[in-house]
Write an enzyme that holds these catalytic residues in place. Structure first.
Site, PDB file in Angstrom:
ATOM      1  N   PRO A  11       0.787  -1.229   0.000  1.00 39.63           N
ATOM      2  CA  PRO A  11       0.000   0.000   0.000  1.00 39.63           C
ATOM      3  C   PRO A  11       0.824   1.287   0.000  1.00 39.63           C
ATOM      4  O   PRO A  11       1.812   1.395   0.712  1.00 39.63           O
ATOM      5  CB  PRO A  11      -0.839  -0.102   1.282  1.00 39.63           C
ATOM      6  N   ASN A  12       0.360   2.191  -0.817  1.00 40.44           N
ATOM      7  CA  ASN A  12       0.885   3.563  -0.937  1.00 40.44           C
ATOM      8  C   ASN A  12       2.205   3.659  -1.691  1.00 40.44           C
ATOM      9  O   ASN A  12       2.662   4.762  -1.997  1.00 40.44           O
ATOM     10  CB  ASN A  12       1.001   4.242   0.440  1.00 40.44           C
ATOM     11  N   ARG A  19       5.704  12.163  -2.985  1.00 42.01           N
ATOM     12  CA  ARG A  19       5.622  12.764  -1.649  1.00 42.01           C
ATOM     13  C   ARG A  19       6.751  12.212  -0.784  1.00 42.01           C
ATOM     14  O   ARG A  19       7.291  11.164  -1.083  1.00 42.01           O
ATOM     15  CB  ARG A  19       4.283  12.420  -0.977  1.00 42.01           C
ATOM     16  N   TYR A  24      11.648   8.618   1.283  1.00 46.68           N
ATOM     17  CA  TYR A  24      11.593   7.535   0.288  1.00 46.68           C
ATOM     18  C   TYR A  24      12.348   7.842  -1.007  1.00 46.68           C
ATOM     19  O   TYR A  24      12.388   7.005  -1.906  1.00 46.68           O
ATOM     20  CB  TYR A  24      10.124   7.202  -0.023  1.00 46.68           C
ATOM     21  N   ASN A  75       8.050  -5.620  -0.372  1.00 45.14           N
ATOM     22  CA  ASN A  75       7.921  -4.458   0.501  1.00 45.14           C
ATOM     23  C   ASN A  75       6.431  -4.343   0.759  1.00 45.14           C
ATOM     24  O   ASN A  75       5.681  -3.823  -0.089  1.00 45.14           O
ATOM     25  CB  ASN A  75       8.465  -3.196  -0.161  1.00 45.14           C
ATOM     26  N   ALA A  78       2.869  -0.653   4.953  1.00 37.62           N
ATOM     27  CA  ALA A  78       2.393  -0.664   6.339  1.00 37.62           C
ATOM     28  C   ALA A  78       1.839  -2.035   6.750  1.00 37.62           C
ATOM     29  O   ALA A  78       1.783  -2.345   7.951  1.00 37.62           O
ATOM     30  CB  ALA A  78       1.341   0.422   6.533  1.00 37.62           C
ATOM     31  N   GLU A  99      12.667  -9.515   2.400  1.00 37.75           N
ATOM     32  CA  GLU A  99      11.888  -8.349   2.840  1.00 37.75           C
ATOM     33  C   GLU A  99      12.721  -7.095   2.581  1.00 37.75           C
ATOM     34  O   GLU A  99      13.904  -7.044   2.936  1.00 37.75           O
ATOM     35  CB  GLU A  99      11.590  -8.482   4.344  1.00 37.75           C
ATOM     36  N   HIS A 101      12.759  -2.785   2.713  1.00 40.69           N
ATOM     37  CA  HIS A 101      12.187  -1.473   3.071  1.00 40.69           C
ATOM     38  C   HIS A 101      13.114  -0.385   2.577  1.00 40.69           C
ATOM     39  O   HIS A 101      14.335  -0.459   2.793  1.00 40.69           O
ATOM     40  CB  HIS A 101      11.990  -1.346   4.584  1.00 40.69           C
ATOM     41  N   ARG A 108      12.830   4.845  12.866  1.00 34.09           N
ATOM     42  CA  ARG A 108      11.558   5.566  12.791  1.00 34.09           C
ATOM     43  C   ARG A 108      10.670   5.215  13.994  1.00 34.09           C
ATOM     44  O   ARG A 108      11.165   4.716  15.007  1.00 34.09           O
ATOM     45  CB  ARG A 108      10.898   5.256  11.439  1.00 34.09           C
TER      46      ARG A 108
END
Ligand code: CA2
Length: 149
Positions: A11-12, A19, A24, A75, A78, A99, A101, A108
């Site tokens: 997601p996203n 953004r 990112y 990835n 969330a 995995e 990221h 974070r």
């Protein structure tokens, strides 16, 4: 075993490059997918790139590639921190799962420090920016060469 790696973004991540570049980076999802195809091709493999904002679509993709592929780079966005359903799908995989990221999740918020995906992952990359996807693909190629040697 076939020559295809599934690169799965959650997601996203379709908003990459639009953004929060300070977290990112500036690469778009299309840039990342092109990088993955290039990295796979450099090792004689191909990358099938998918992105979805829907948990069940991610799970269906994992099911499609869980046996016989050259591995999965995921990835989960969330969902990394929330989805037992994605963990269950990954636990049913017979192929290596990396995995990945973009950001260093451990620097974070505390809620990003726990990953359900890690419980099923062969290896974990975080904080390498979008270059991490290429590193993940390189590692899958390395594991594959070991297996076929
Ligand atoms: O660092 C990563 O790759 C993450 O998996 C990205 C997820 C986040 O929830 C994880 O904790 C860490 C979020 C992806 C959202 O991506 C965006 C990209 C550009 C603009 C807005 C969101």
């Amino acid at each position: 075993m076939n020559d295809t790696i599934l690169v799965l973004n959650g997601p996203n991540l379709n908003l990459l490059g639009q953004r929060q570049p300070e977290i990112y980076g500036r690469a778009t999802l299309a840039d990342v997918e092109a990088l993955c195809r290039e990295a796979a091709a450099a090792h004689g493999l191909s990358a099938e790139c998918r992105q979805s904002n829907a948990e069940h679509v991610l799970i269906d993709a994992i099911h499609e590639f869980r046996i016989g592929s050259a591995g999965i780079v995921i990835n989960a966005g969330a969902y990394t921190h929330t989805s037992v359903a994605i963990l269950d799908a990954l636990n049913a995989c017979e192929v290596p799962v990396i995995e990945c990221h973009i950001s260093n999740v451990h620097r974070r918020e505390a809620f990003r420090h726990h990953s359900y995906v890690s419980l099923a992952a062969t290896a974990v990359l975080a904080g390498f920016g979008t270059h991490g996807y290429a590193l993940a693909i390189r590692h899958l190629a390395h594991l594959r060469a070991d297996k076929t040697a």
